[in-house]
Design a protein around this motif. Structure first.
Motif, PDB file in Angstrom:
ATOM      1  N   ALA A 252      -3.302  -2.060   5.041  1.00 36.42           N
ATOM      2  CA  ALA A 252      -4.025  -2.405   3.805  1.00 36.42           C
ATOM      3  C   ALA A 252      -3.824  -3.508   3.250  1.00 36.42           C
ATOM      4  O   ALA A 252      -3.616  -3.904   2.062  1.00 36.42           O
ATOM      5  N   GLY A 253      -3.690  -4.647   4.004  1.00 35.61           N
ATOM      6  CA  GLY A 253      -3.493  -6.051   3.900  1.00 35.61           C
ATOM      7  C   GLY A 253      -5.056  -6.830   3.417  1.00 35.61           C
ATOM      8  O   GLY A 253      -5.738  -6.275   3.305  1.00 35.61           O
ATOM      9  N   ALA A 254      -4.580  -8.155   3.418  1.00 33.04           N
ATOM     10  CA  ALA A 254      -5.766  -8.833   3.049  1.00 33.04           C
ATOM     11  C   ALA A 254      -7.254  -8.808   4.029  1.00 33.04           C
ATOM     12  O   ALA A 254      -8.301  -8.611   3.542  1.00 33.04           O
ATOM     13  N   GLN A 255      -6.841  -8.499   5.318  1.00 31.53           N
ATOM     14  CA  GLN A 255      -7.843  -8.399   6.178  1.00 31.53           C
ATOM     15  C   GLN A 255      -8.495  -7.251   6.008  1.00 31.53           C
ATOM     16  O   GLN A 255      -9.885  -7.185   6.522  1.00 31.53           O
TER      17      GLN A 255
ATOM     18  N   ASP B 183       3.596   2.437   1.400  1.00 26.21           N
ATOM     19  CA  ASP B 183       3.055   3.280   0.387  1.00 26.21           C
ATOM     20  C   ASP B 183       2.422   2.634  -0.857  1.00 26.21           C
ATOM     21  O   ASP B 183       1.135   2.769  -0.983  1.00 26.21           O
ATOM     22  N   MET B 184       2.947   1.821  -1.503  1.00 29.63           N
ATOM     23  CA  MET B 184       2.460   1.103  -2.625  1.00 29.63           C
ATOM     24  C   MET B 184       1.324   0.282  -2.575  1.00 29.63           C
ATOM     25  O   MET B 184       0.528   0.056  -3.281  1.00 29.63           O
TER      26      MET B 184
ATOM     27  N   PHE C 152      -1.818   2.408  -2.004  1.00 29.93           N
ATOM     28  CA  PHE C 152      -2.039   2.771  -3.234  1.00 29.93           C
ATOM     29  C   PHE C 152      -2.933   1.850  -4.246  1.00 29.93           C
ATOM     30  O   PHE C 152      -3.815   2.011  -4.581  1.00 29.93           O
ATOM     31  N   SER C 153      -2.257   0.654  -3.854  1.00 31.89           N
ATOM     32  CA  SER C 153      -2.898  -0.399  -4.640  1.00 31.89           C
ATOM     33  C   SER C 153      -4.380  -0.770  -4.253  1.00 31.89           C
ATOM     34  O   SER C 153      -5.111  -1.237  -4.962  1.00 31.89           O
ATOM     35  N   PHE C 154      -4.306  -0.800  -2.855  1.00 30.23           N
ATOM     36  CA  PHE C 154      -5.682  -1.006  -2.176  1.00 30.23           C
ATOM     37  C   PHE C 154      -6.578  -0.289  -2.528  1.00 30.23           C
ATOM     38  O   PHE C 154      -7.794  -0.367  -2.897  1.00 30.23           O
ATOM     39  N   ALA C 155      -6.162   1.287  -2.360  1.00 26.19           N
ATOM     40  CA  ALA C 155      -7.142   2.076  -2.779  1.00 26.19           C
ATOM     41  C   ALA C 155      -7.696   2.242  -4.206  1.00 26.19           C
ATOM     42  O   ALA C 155      -8.907   2.262  -4.464  1.00 26.19           O
TER      43      ALA C 155
ATOM     44  N   GLU D 122      -1.925  10.160   4.054  1.00 28.71           N
ATOM     45  CA  GLU D 122      -0.420  10.139   4.087  1.00 28.71           C
ATOM     46  C   GLU D 122       0.098   9.544   5.662  1.00 28.71           C
ATOM     47  O   GLU D 122       1.210   9.560   5.741  1.00 28.71           O
ATOM     48  N   SER D 123      -1.050   9.519   6.428  1.00 30.81           N
ATOM     49  CA  SER D 123      -0.364   9.177   8.026  1.00 30.81           C
ATOM     50  C   SER D 123      -1.825   8.822   8.576  1.00 30.81           C
ATOM     51  O   SER D 123      -2.659   8.887   8.084  1.00 30.81           O
TER      52      SER D 123
END
Length: 320
Positions: free
Chosen positions: A133-136, A160-161, A164-167, A182-183
């Motif tokens: 869930a990074g910049a790419q 996890d955070m 969550f923030s990305f979503a 979750e996985s």
């Protein structure tokens, strides 16, 4: 000779993803038909946290310039990639522009991922799984919307955070259902397109985890030691790459011990209609990308052409 100096903001203002998509489609095609220079990726560890890299030369037959990109990777920092790209006149070597390479690389990587999905994924593909869930991941998701109508996204990250923030952010920005998984298994279980963009050194995608007809783009395995897709899953899939030699020497194929026979074609060969792409609706396709200098050139030339008419761009004469 005035050399343009482009900051990250300058690059962003003069880079249009939809136009770049077609520029890169043509770049892949012409590279497959007339590769003018062998791509070089020189890397040197700085210490435990970082790596210095040089990518050169970015060359394409129809662009009168070449690129040399110098950047550093620091996985634990944000942004993880920082550097500059030099755009030089092909005939004289004169320095046309120096530009921030971080945003340019991120956008061109996102657009390359979208191009691969456009060429290889099923036409009805609409459900996406993002691993990392990074910049790419942001660039990949936004770019995918240029080529497919997306209906649902699941994202998994070991943090996890961050997931969550990305979503939450992507749901708000794109008005698209984006949920945290979750996985890895939960994220990919009903996906049509799977994008992996991680720093992993162990495989996490295995046979039986993805449905028939899925397309996978693996971006993290772009240097020796990095792995995302298992050898067994690659062996059962139809594998495409941006460059055979680099996919074997430091990419997703060679890093899991497979040889050239595991690679069906380079993406450019499919775009140029020299080799077929997906053969059936049930086939699993995989695109593995290390990132190539000619892709940098296509993006940099796109920016340079727009920036020449941008009065806000600074310049300097290095010959003075």
């Amino acid at each position: 000779m005035r050399t343009l100096l482009l900051t990250r903001s300058d690059v962003s203002r003069n880079l249009q993803a939809l136009t770049l998509l077609e520029d890169l489609r043509e770049a892949f095609r012409t590279d497959a038909l007339a590769r003018t220079a062998a791509p070089q990726r020189v890397r040197a560890p700085l210490h435990a946290e970082g790596t210095a890299m040089v990518l050169l030369p970015g060359c394409l037959p129809d662009i009168p310039a070449y690129t040399v990109k110098v950047h550093a990777k620091f996985p634990a920092r944000t942004p993880a990639i920082r550097g500059v790209l030099h755009l030089n006149d092909l005939a004289t070597g004169e320095l046309l522009a120096v530009m921030d390479s971080g945003h340019l690389t991120a956008v061109r990587t996102g657009v390359v991922g979208a191009l691969a999905a456009d060429v290889l994924a099923r036409q009805d593909a609409s459900r996406v799984a993002l691993i990392g869930a990074g910049a790419q991941a942001v660039m990949q998701l936004k770019s995918l919307r240029l080529v497919r109508s997306l209906t649902h996204v699941r994202v998994f990250d070991t943090d996890d955070m961050r997931a969550f923030s990305f979503a939450a952010r992507m749901h708000q920005e794109l008005n698209l259902p984006v949920v945290q998984a979750e996985s890895v298994a939960e994220a990919v279980e009903d996906a049509d397109i799977v994008i992996t963009a991680t720093w992993s050194r162990e495989p996490f995608l295995f046979p039986g985890m993805v449905r028939p007809g899925t397309h996978i783009t693996t971006l993290g395995a772009d240097e020796p030691g990095k792995v995302e897709v298992s050898a067994e899953l690659l062996s059962q899939s139809r594998v495409f790459c941006d460059h055979r030699g680099l996919a074997l020497s430091g990419g997703a194929v060679g890093n899991v011990g497979l040889g050239e026979d595991a690679i069906h074609a380079e993406l450019g060969e499919v775009i140029a209609e020299r080799k077929p792409g997906r053969r059936s609706e049930s086939e699993v396709t995989v695109f593995t990308s290390v990132g190539l200098p000619f892709q940098d050139l296509a993006a940099a030339w796109h920016v340079y052409q727009a920036a020449r008419g941008d009065d806000a761009i600074a310049g300097v004469d290095f010959s003075v």
